[in-house]
Design an enzyme around this catalytic site. Sequence first.
Site, PDB file in Angstrom:
ATOM      1  N   ASP A  13      11.149  12.343  -7.487  1.00  0.00           N
ATOM      2  CA  ASP A  13      10.984  11.542  -6.272  1.00  0.00           C
ATOM      3  C   ASP A  13      11.854  10.288  -6.336  1.00  0.00           C
ATOM      4  OD1 ASP A  13       9.997  10.995  -3.766  1.00  0.00           O
ATOM      5  OD2 ASP A  13       8.146  10.042  -4.476  1.00  0.00           O
ATOM      6  N   PHE A  21      -1.541   6.844  -1.401  1.00  0.00           N
ATOM      7  CA  PHE A  21      -2.784   7.057  -2.140  1.00  0.00           C
ATOM      8  C   PHE A  21      -3.255   5.808  -2.872  1.00  0.00           C
ATOM      9  CE2 PHE A  21      -0.168  10.908  -2.367  1.00  0.00           C
ATOM     10  CZ  PHE A  21      -0.968  11.750  -1.605  1.00  0.00           C
ATOM     11  N   CYS A  42      -1.379  -1.787  -4.399  1.00  0.00           N
ATOM     12  CA  CYS A  42      -0.791  -2.468  -5.548  1.00  0.00           C
ATOM     13  C   CYS A  42      -1.042  -3.974  -5.430  1.00  0.00           C
ATOM     14  CB  CYS A  42       0.700  -2.151  -5.551  1.00  0.00           C
ATOM     15  SG  CYS A  42       1.441  -2.425  -7.116  1.00  0.00           S
ATOM     16  N   LYS A  44       0.853  -1.202   0.000  1.00  0.00           N
ATOM     17  CA  LYS A  44       0.000   0.000   0.000  1.00  0.00           C
ATOM     18  C   LYS A  44       0.876   1.233   0.000  1.00  0.00           C
ATOM     19  CE  LYS A  44      -3.657  -1.997   2.813  1.00  0.00           C
ATOM     20  NZ  LYS A  44      -4.234  -2.032   4.141  1.00  0.00           N
TER      21      LYS A  44
HETATM   22  N1  LIG Z   1       5.496  -2.548 -10.638  1.00  0.00           N
HETATM   23  C1  LIG Z   1       5.543  -3.091  -9.420  1.00  0.00           C
HETATM   24  N2  LIG Z   1       5.924  -4.367  -9.252  1.00  0.00           N
HETATM   25  C2  LIG Z   1       5.976  -4.912  -8.014  1.00  0.00           C
HETATM   26  N3  LIG Z   1       5.672  -4.248  -6.879  1.00  0.00           N
HETATM   27  C3  LIG Z   1       5.273  -2.971  -6.988  1.00  0.00           C
HETATM   28  C4  LIG Z   1       5.184  -2.330  -8.256  1.00  0.00           C
HETATM   29  N4  LIG Z   1       4.756  -1.056  -8.053  1.00  0.00           N
HETATM   30  C5  LIG Z   1       4.593  -0.916  -6.731  1.00  0.00           C
HETATM   31  N5  LIG Z   1       4.906  -2.053  -6.078  1.00  0.00           N
HETATM   32  C6  LIG Z   1       4.877  -2.292  -4.636  1.00  0.00           C
HETATM   33  O1  LIG Z   1       3.590  -1.966  -4.145  1.00  0.00           O
HETATM   34  C7  LIG Z   1       3.677  -1.238  -2.946  1.00  0.00           C
HETATM   35  C8  LIG Z   1       2.860   0.052  -3.079  1.00  0.00           C
HETATM   36  O2  LIG Z   1       3.409   0.839  -4.118  1.00  0.00           O
HETATM   37  P1  LIG Z   1       2.824   2.236  -4.506  1.00  0.00           P
HETATM   38  O3  LIG Z   1       3.583   2.751  -5.693  1.00  0.00           O
HETATM   39  O4  LIG Z   1       1.347   2.108  -4.605  1.00  0.00           O
HETATM   40  O5  LIG Z   1       3.106   3.112  -3.247  1.00  0.00           O
HETATM   41  P2  LIG Z   1       4.487   3.587  -2.620  1.00  0.00           P
HETATM   42  O6  LIG Z   1       5.393   4.029  -3.722  1.00  0.00           O
HETATM   43  O7  LIG Z   1       5.003   2.546  -1.696  1.00  0.00           O
HETATM   44  O8  LIG Z   1       3.995   4.800  -1.758  1.00  0.00           O
HETATM   45  P3  LIG Z   1       3.726   6.288  -2.214  1.00  0.00           P
HETATM   46  O9  LIG Z   1       2.784   6.233  -3.387  1.00  0.00           O
HETATM   47  O10 LIG Z   1       3.122   6.847  -0.999  1.00  0.00           O
HETATM   48  O11 LIG Z   1       5.080   6.869  -2.550  1.00  0.00           O
HETATM   49  C9  LIG Z   1       5.144  -1.025  -2.651  1.00  0.00           C
HETATM   50  O12 LIG Z   1       5.554  -1.969  -1.680  1.00  0.00           O
HETATM   51  C10 LIG Z   1       5.836  -1.325  -3.945  1.00  0.00           C
HETATM   52  O13 LIG Z   1       7.089  -1.922  -3.718  1.00  0.00           O
END
Ligand SMILES: Nc1ncnc2c1ncn2[C@@H]1O[C@H](COP(=O)(O)OP(=O)(O)OP(=O)(O)O)[C@@H](O)[C@H]1O
Length: 548
Positions: free
Chosen positions: A151, A39, A42, A36
């Site tokens: 970022d 916002f 995943c 998560k």
């Molecule tokens: N393409 C992907 N493949 C595998 N895991 C993913 C992928 N994209 C995101 N994740 C995993 O899903 C989780 C949530 O990712 P998400 O991008 O939704 O939020 P975040 O980057 O952790 O937080 P924020 O959006 O607040 O910066 C994280 O643990 C991330 O490692």
Amino acid sequence: MESRSQRRRRSRQLVAAFLHDPGSGRVYRRGKLIGKGAFSRCYKLTDMSTSGVFALKVVPRGGVGRLRLRGKVEREIALHSRLRHRNIVAFHGHFADRDHVYMVLEYCSRQSLAHVLKVRRTLTEPEVRYYLRGLVSGLRYLHQQRIVHRDLKPSNFFLSKNMEVKIGDLGLAARVGPAGHCHRVLCGTPNFQAPEVVSRNGHSCKSDIWALGCIMYTVLTGTPPFTAAPLSEMYQNIRDGHYPEPTHLSPNARNLISRLLAPDPAERPSLDHLLQDDFFTQASGPGEEGTELDHMESSNEEGAPLCAESPAHLLTLGTLQTDLADPKGSLALQVEVATRKMHLCLDSGPVAAQGLPGEQQPVLWAPKWVDYSLKYGFGYQLSDGGSGVLFRDGSHMALRPPGGHVSYQPDQGTLWTFTLRDIPSPLRAKLAVLRLFACYMQKRVREEGTMSMPVTPASPDFSLLSFVADSRALVMLFSNGTVQVSLRTSQTHLVLSGEGERVLLTLWEPGGPSPGISYSLDVLRSHGCTPTIQQLLCQGLYLLQTVK
Ligand SMILES: Nc1ncnc2c1ncn2[C@@H]1O[C@H](COP(=O)(O)OP(=O)(O)OP(=O)(O)O)[C@@H](O)[C@H]1O
């Protein structure tokens, strides 16, 4: 009209188990929740018609601040969907329903660099070179499209199953204007904000380069260069480029960090010049050219794969364990010795520009295996014709050629040998498994015409001490110090035999000579490792780190 609380409830609704993209007509099955974000959530996702696996990023449409969020998601989709580069998480599509916006992304099964750091705390300089090369390549592409990421941080550097690094999460990315800057907003992770961002002069491509400096510092030392509280003090240190000198790093690493963290953006190196820095040219990783592993997945080497998908799976001689809980001291030592040996090769010289001068040498290794580790154990066939099984209960049994003696080790300190005829009855079930595995593997060797050079037979107490594996690769640690890294899905193997300066690296790859080619440490030092070798070493190190 829907009330605010109704909307909020709806936005928290579970994502449907099956999703239909009306634009492409595709139907997807939602898998487990990966994680998560602030916002978003995943999930793992499977395309029902192709069985392709993706990551699904889900952003709720309702909730507080939904208009701002909608703008942010729309911008992310508009920017990300146009990008195509091997070091950027691929964007496969997007759609929406009443409750959510969905983005279908490339699935990065090894999560992110932040996950690696959580286990390891710091990375070594060769590993950092490896990751930075991929990042620089992805970032150069992004900047060529006139997009700044804004970022960059370890949790946004995703890792594919074959350890390729991919820049993701373009939620804060923005296009730069004609003057090379974008809006003067303060965004990104505070620790990694550049002086010009802190001073509200706007982000430029050079602000991403500053972030690379912060990341390099963080992964090598375990803490970001700018951490002081209160924030105003940290911002002052950022403006002054004032950070604790990482004296334990090599002069080249320190020098590159100081170039990247130059307070004046104009003094920071451009991405084109970055890879020419001494930090990279003295010894470097596989980088953008390391494509070999991508193309090797069709020729299946696996005997009977029963091993579960990630996380890594471990069997080790003398301990009754099949998971990563509480690895014993001897295992930690084996892992340390193997890790050191792998680093000796990885850090041996610049990346090899052409083929290396190697030779064919007799090497004791395991050209075949059967992974029934979830049920019985892990069986392997040796190049001397012998075979062995490391059982789930931590015992080891081997059949030794040519007389067919049986060696049995209930733990690391005890060795019993028997002829086939007088094997004690309590061991007969294990012998049956060993013979079954051996028959199967020998048949496969015959069918495939796998050749090995004649080699001195293993000693009676030779055994497989540990095997660590995930869905992609496996590492075998043998009692004579030999380390083998093999890919599950192709005939690609790397074996390190010998000790200290006499370490010999032997590589088998599809299309290469079937007895494999061996390289001495001297050759690796003078010519460097090939990208395939470096990628296999990084993959092996990654697996070993999971049992530390
Ligand atoms: N393409 C992907 N493949 C595998 N895991 C993913 C992928 N994209 C995101 N994740 C995993 O899903 C989780 C949530 O990712 P998400 O991008 O939704 O939020 P975040 O980057 O952790 O937080 P924020 O959006 O607040 O910066 C994280 O643990 C991330 O490692």
